[in-house]
Scaffold this motif. Structure first.
Motif, PDB file in Angstrom:
ATOM      1  N   CYS A  46      49.183  33.860  55.200  1.00 18.94           N
ATOM      2  CA  CYS A  46      47.910  33.961  55.901  1.00 18.94           C
ATOM      3  C   CYS A  46      46.801  34.174  54.871  1.00 18.94           C
ATOM      4  CB  CYS A  46      47.944  35.122  56.889  1.00 18.94           C
ATOM      5  SG  CYS A  46      46.383  35.428  57.725  1.00 18.94           S
ATOM      6  N   SER A  47      45.687  33.471  55.029  1.00 21.31           N
ATOM      7  CA  SER A  47      44.586  33.564  54.069  1.00 21.31           C
ATOM      8  C   SER A  47      43.899  34.924  54.091  1.00 21.31           C
ATOM      9  CB  SER A  47      43.551  32.478  54.354  1.00 21.31           C
ATOM     10  OG  SER A  47      44.121  31.215  54.195  1.00 21.31           O
ATOM     11  N   HIS A  48      44.011  35.655  55.192  1.00 20.54           N
ATOM     12  CA  HIS A  48      43.354  36.961  55.289  1.00 20.54           C
ATOM     13  C   HIS A  48      44.282  38.119  54.921  1.00 20.54           C
ATOM     14  CE1 HIS A  48      39.441  36.091  57.528  1.00 20.54           C
ATOM     15  NE2 HIS A  48      39.940  34.932  57.153  1.00 20.54           N
TER      16      HIS A  48
ATOM     17  N   THR B 262      45.364  26.310  61.310  1.00 19.52           N
ATOM     18  CA  THR B 262      44.412  25.890  60.293  1.00 19.52           C
ATOM     19  C   THR B 262      43.014  25.931  60.899  1.00 19.52           C
ATOM     20  OG1 THR B 262      46.072  24.449  59.332  1.00 19.52           O
ATOM     21  CG2 THR B 262      43.798  24.066  58.684  1.00 19.52           C
ATOM     22  N   VAL B 263      42.113  26.665  60.223  1.00 20.24           N
ATOM     23  CA  VAL B 263      40.748  26.840  60.700  1.00 20.24           C
ATOM     24  C   VAL B 263      39.800  26.355  59.614  1.00 20.24           C
ATOM     25  CG1 VAL B 263      39.031  28.536  61.406  1.00 20.24           C
ATOM     26  CG2 VAL B 263      41.400  28.833  62.084  1.00 20.24           C
TER      27      VAL B 263
ATOM     28  N   GLY C 230      36.061  26.728  53.294  1.00 19.18           N
ATOM     29  CA  GLY C 230      36.819  25.511  53.565  1.00 19.18           C
ATOM     30  C   GLY C 230      37.901  25.728  54.604  1.00 19.18           C
ATOM     31  N   SER C 231      39.079  25.165  54.380  1.00 19.25           N
ATOM     32  CA  SER C 231      40.186  25.240  55.320  1.00 19.25           C
ATOM     33  C   SER C 231      41.023  26.498  55.067  1.00 19.25           C
ATOM     34  CB  SER C 231      41.049  23.994  55.174  1.00 19.25           C
ATOM     35  OG  SER C 231      42.105  24.039  56.079  1.00 19.25           O
ATOM     36  N   LEU C 232      41.322  27.244  56.133  1.00 19.60           N
ATOM     37  CA  LEU C 232      42.109  28.472  56.041  1.00 19.60           C
ATOM     38  C   LEU C 232      43.362  28.358  56.900  1.00 19.60           C
ATOM     39  CD1 LEU C 232      39.277  31.109  56.614  1.00 19.60           C
ATOM     40  CD2 LEU C 232      40.234  30.424  54.427  1.00 19.60           C
TER      41      LEU C 232
END
Length: 133
Positions: A78-80, A92-93, A99-101
């Protein structure tokens, strides 16, 4: 044919949360004595597909589903919060800043609520403040 000797090897991975071991590759050789007195050897190599359906090397376990092993190609974080997640439990957000997360379900819910709150606050304060896009 009577079996004389067998050799078996297995590669396993261990789940960090539950401690469950999952075999990912097994191999074995069986040595047999034929009716004529000859020694016959036969081997087998068996590779188990990951939970994602791939035959790649294992990458890890998903923190959300706790299911099977996820391969290196499908495994992500997870990016966060940096929790390990599989493709089924990641979203994908597109973020305007970074950009893309790839987000887990918890962080995706937080991201959506934050976006909604921002839109509501822009609407409420738009008569008084000019926002730059």
């Amino acid at each position: 044919m009577k079996p004389i000797r067998t050799d078996q090897q297995a590669k396993v991975v261990q789940d960090g949360w539950g401690g469950k071991t999952t075999p990912i590759q097994e191999s074995g050789t069986e040595h047999l004595l034929t009716d004529t007195g000859a020694i016959h050897s036969q081997g087998i190599d068996r590779r188990t597909a990951c939970a994602c359906g791939c035959l790649n090397e294992p990458g890890g376990f998903c923190a959300d589903c706790g299911g099977g092993v996820i391969c290196v190609e499908c495994f992500c974080r997870c990016s966060h919060c940096q929790r390990p997640i599989c493709g089924r439990h990641s979203t994908t957000v597109d973020d305007s800043k970074s950009g893309s997360l790839r987000l887990c379900s918890t962080c995706h819910g937080t991201h959506r609520r934050r976006g909604r709150l921002g839109r509501v606050m822009r609407f409420v304060f738009s008569p008084f403040i000019e926002f730059n896009e």
